[in-house]
Design a protein around this motif. Structure first.
Motif, PDB file in Angstrom:
ATOM      1  N   ALA A  19       0.841  -1.206   0.000  1.00 59.72           N
ATOM      2  CA  ALA A  19       0.000   0.000   0.000  1.00 59.72           C
ATOM      3  C   ALA A  19       0.872   1.251   0.000  1.00 59.72           C
ATOM      4  CB  ALA A  19      -0.911   0.001   1.219  1.00 59.72           C
ATOM      5  N   GLY A  20       0.527   2.186  -0.881  1.00 59.58           N
ATOM      6  CA  GLY A  20       1.283   3.424  -0.991  1.00 59.58           C
ATOM      7  C   GLY A  20       2.630   3.271  -1.660  1.00 59.58           C
ATOM      8  N   GLY A  21       2.915   2.087  -2.184  1.00 58.14           N
ATOM      9  CA  GLY A  21       4.214   1.813  -2.783  1.00 58.14           C
ATOM     10  C   GLY A  21       4.256   2.139  -4.269  1.00 58.14           C
ATOM     11  N   SER A  22       5.330   1.688  -4.898  1.00 59.55           N
ATOM     12  CA  SER A  22       5.580   2.000  -6.306  1.00 59.55           C
ATOM     13  C   SER A  22       5.943   0.740  -7.072  1.00 59.55           C
ATOM     14  CB  SER A  22       6.727   3.006  -6.429  1.00 59.55           C
ATOM     15  OG  SER A  22       7.949   2.418  -5.997  1.00 59.55           O
ATOM     16  N   ALA A  24      -4.699   3.093  -7.727  1.00 59.28           N
ATOM     17  CA  ALA A  24      -4.960   3.955  -6.570  1.00 59.28           C
ATOM     18  C   ALA A  24      -3.867   3.712  -5.535  1.00 59.28           C
ATOM     19  CB  ALA A  24      -6.355   3.675  -6.007  1.00 59.28           C
ATOM     20  N   GLY A  25      -4.134   4.083  -4.270  1.00 62.40           N
ATOM     21  CA  GLY A  25      -3.120   3.927  -3.239  1.00 62.40           C
ATOM     22  C   GLY A  25      -2.790   2.491  -2.924  1.00 62.40           C
ATOM     23  N   SER A  26      -3.735   1.590  -3.149  1.00 60.41           N
ATOM     24  CA  SER A  26      -3.492   0.162  -3.028  1.00 60.41           C
ATOM     25  C   SER A  26      -4.294  -0.540  -4.124  1.00 60.41           C
ATOM     26  CB  SER A  26      -3.877  -0.347  -1.634  1.00 60.41           C
ATOM     27  OG  SER A  26      -3.382  -1.667  -1.453  1.00 60.41           O
ATOM     28  N   TRP A  27      -4.298  -1.877  -4.094  1.00 61.79           N
ATOM     29  CA  TRP A  27      -4.891  -2.639  -5.181  1.00 61.79           C
ATOM     30  C   TRP A  27      -6.411  -2.640  -5.103  1.00 61.79           C
ATOM     31  CZ3 TRP A  27      -1.445  -3.397  -8.765  1.00 61.79           C
ATOM     32  CH2 TRP A  27      -0.098  -3.339  -8.378  1.00 61.79           C
ATOM     33  N   LEU A  55      -8.923  -4.691  -5.183  1.00 63.41           N
ATOM     34  CA  LEU A  55      -9.660  -5.564  -4.269  1.00 63.41           C
ATOM     35  C   LEU A  55      -9.711  -4.971  -2.867  1.00 63.41           C
ATOM     36  CD1 LEU A  55     -11.021  -8.272  -3.538  1.00 63.41           C
ATOM     37  CD2 LEU A  55      -8.727  -9.203  -3.161  1.00 63.41           C
ATOM     38  N   ILE A  56      -8.609  -4.366  -2.443  1.00 62.49           N
ATOM     39  CA  ILE A  56      -8.496  -3.829  -1.098  1.00 62.49           C
ATOM     40  C   ILE A  56      -9.234  -2.493  -0.985  1.00 62.49           C
ATOM     41  CG2 ILE A  56      -6.789  -2.949   0.573  1.00 62.49           C
ATOM     42  CD1 ILE A  56      -4.916  -5.169  -0.859  1.00 62.49           C
ATOM     43  N   VAL A  57      -9.330  -1.753  -2.095  1.00 65.16           N
ATOM     44  CA  VAL A  57      -9.972  -0.439  -2.088  1.00 65.16           C
ATOM     45  C   VAL A  57     -11.485  -0.566  -2.284  1.00 65.16           C
ATOM     46  CG1 VAL A  57     -10.077   1.794  -3.238  1.00 65.16           C
ATOM     47  CG2 VAL A  57      -7.858   0.671  -2.909  1.00 65.16           C
ATOM     48  N   GLU A  58     -11.889  -1.287  -3.389  1.00 63.34           N
ATOM     49  CA  GLU A  58     -13.330  -1.344  -3.684  1.00 63.34           C
ATOM     50  C   GLU A  58     -13.763  -2.611  -4.392  1.00 63.34           C
ATOM     51  OE1 GLU A  58     -13.031   1.200  -7.873  1.00 63.34           O
ATOM     52  OE2 GLU A  58     -14.152   2.016  -6.176  1.00 63.34           O
ATOM     53  N   GLY A  59     -12.895  -3.542  -4.538  1.00 61.45           N
ATOM     54  CA  GLY A  59     -13.243  -4.780  -5.225  1.00 61.45           C
ATOM     55  C   GLY A  59     -12.547  -4.908  -6.566  1.00 61.45           C
ATOM     56  N   PHE A  60     -12.372  -6.132  -7.038  1.00 64.15           N
ATOM     57  CA  PHE A  60     -11.707  -6.389  -8.316  1.00 64.15           C
ATOM     58  C   PHE A  60     -12.279  -5.508  -9.432  1.00 64.15           C
ATOM     59  CE2 PHE A  60     -10.829 -10.878  -6.715  1.00 64.15           C
ATOM     60  CZ  PHE A  60      -9.462 -10.704  -6.638  1.00 64.15           C
TER      61      PHE A  60
END
Length: 232
Positions: A69-72, A98-101, A103-108
């Motif tokens: 998360a938040g990486g590059s 986004a800031g993370s993948w 699935l973790i933010v809002e779903g696949f």
């Protein structure tokens, strides 16, 4: 840890359920070697890749590497870059939309489509005989979730310090390698890998599990152990 989305009542074979369509095929062109940066159509960063010199022209083992998360993308690439030449690994490190993948933010969805297009492009330029998904932290959770969803494409999954696995559908039985620091303050091993690994084994996945003294990190010896497991 709680999983980020409820199970779907009627899973379908599409990006919203984590399904990828790209598959290795005889390349239609010849892509370069070394480190390359790729730009998305809208102008932002898409991915970084690394291909060892072809030398004998044998096919590569492709490893998709997912940052935390938040990486590059560069941080994803660096997970296995030091061992890529020795093990002939073609590394593909996407940048999350986004800031993370997704699935973790809002779903696949958005990241599945980006990764699918990225893999199709790499397959068109390189000979690939096996495909691996890997990642660190949130990227490890995503690699497990996406890898178990697409086990008909993915031969193995390498998860450094994962939090969970949440595939909506599963295909195949890829091998799994999990490593986790016993003093991880971000994703504590007791509530993450020590719960996750027995669940995967109960579902008949072949899981190799390594704990190490340390925190939320990937020590050099763990990286080398993972690469040896992958290609051994």
């Amino acid at each position: 840890m709680t999983e980020p989305a409820p199970p779907h009542r009627a899973p379908e074979e599409n990006p919203r359920h984590g399904r990828l369509t790209a598959r290795p095929a005889p390349p239609t062109g010849r892509a370069g070697t070394g480190i390359q940066s790729l730009t998305a159509a809208e102008g932002g960063p898409l991915a970084m890749t690394y291909a060892p010199e072809p030398a004998d022209g044998s096919p590569y083992r492709l490893v998709l590497l997912l940052h935390g998360a938040g990486g590059s993308a560069r941080q994803g690439l660096d997970l296995l870059l030091p061992v890529a030449d020795a093990h002939r690994l073609l590394l593909v490190a996407p940048q999350a939309a986004a800031g993370s993948w997704d699935l973790i933010v809002e779903g696949f969805g958005v990241d599945v489509r980006r990764i699918d297009g990225l893999l199709a492009g790499v397959f068109s330029g390189h000979r690939i005989d096996r495909v691996v998904f890997g990642g660190f932290s949130d990227g490890a959770s995503y690699a497990l979730s996406l890898g178990l969803t697409n086990g008909d494409l993915v031969d193995a999954v390498v998860a450094f310090s994962p939090g969970f696995a949440a595939p909506l559908v599963t295909h195949g039985k890829p091998r799994v390698y999990v490593a986790h620091g016993t003093d991880d303050p971000v994703l504590p091993v007791d509530v993450c890998s020590r719960r996750l690994v027995p669940r995967l084994r109960a579902l008949d996945y072949d899981v190799t599990y390594q704990e190490f003294p340390g925190g939320h990190e990937v020590p050099a010896e763990v990286r080398h152990h993972a690469a040896a497991w992958l290609t051994g």
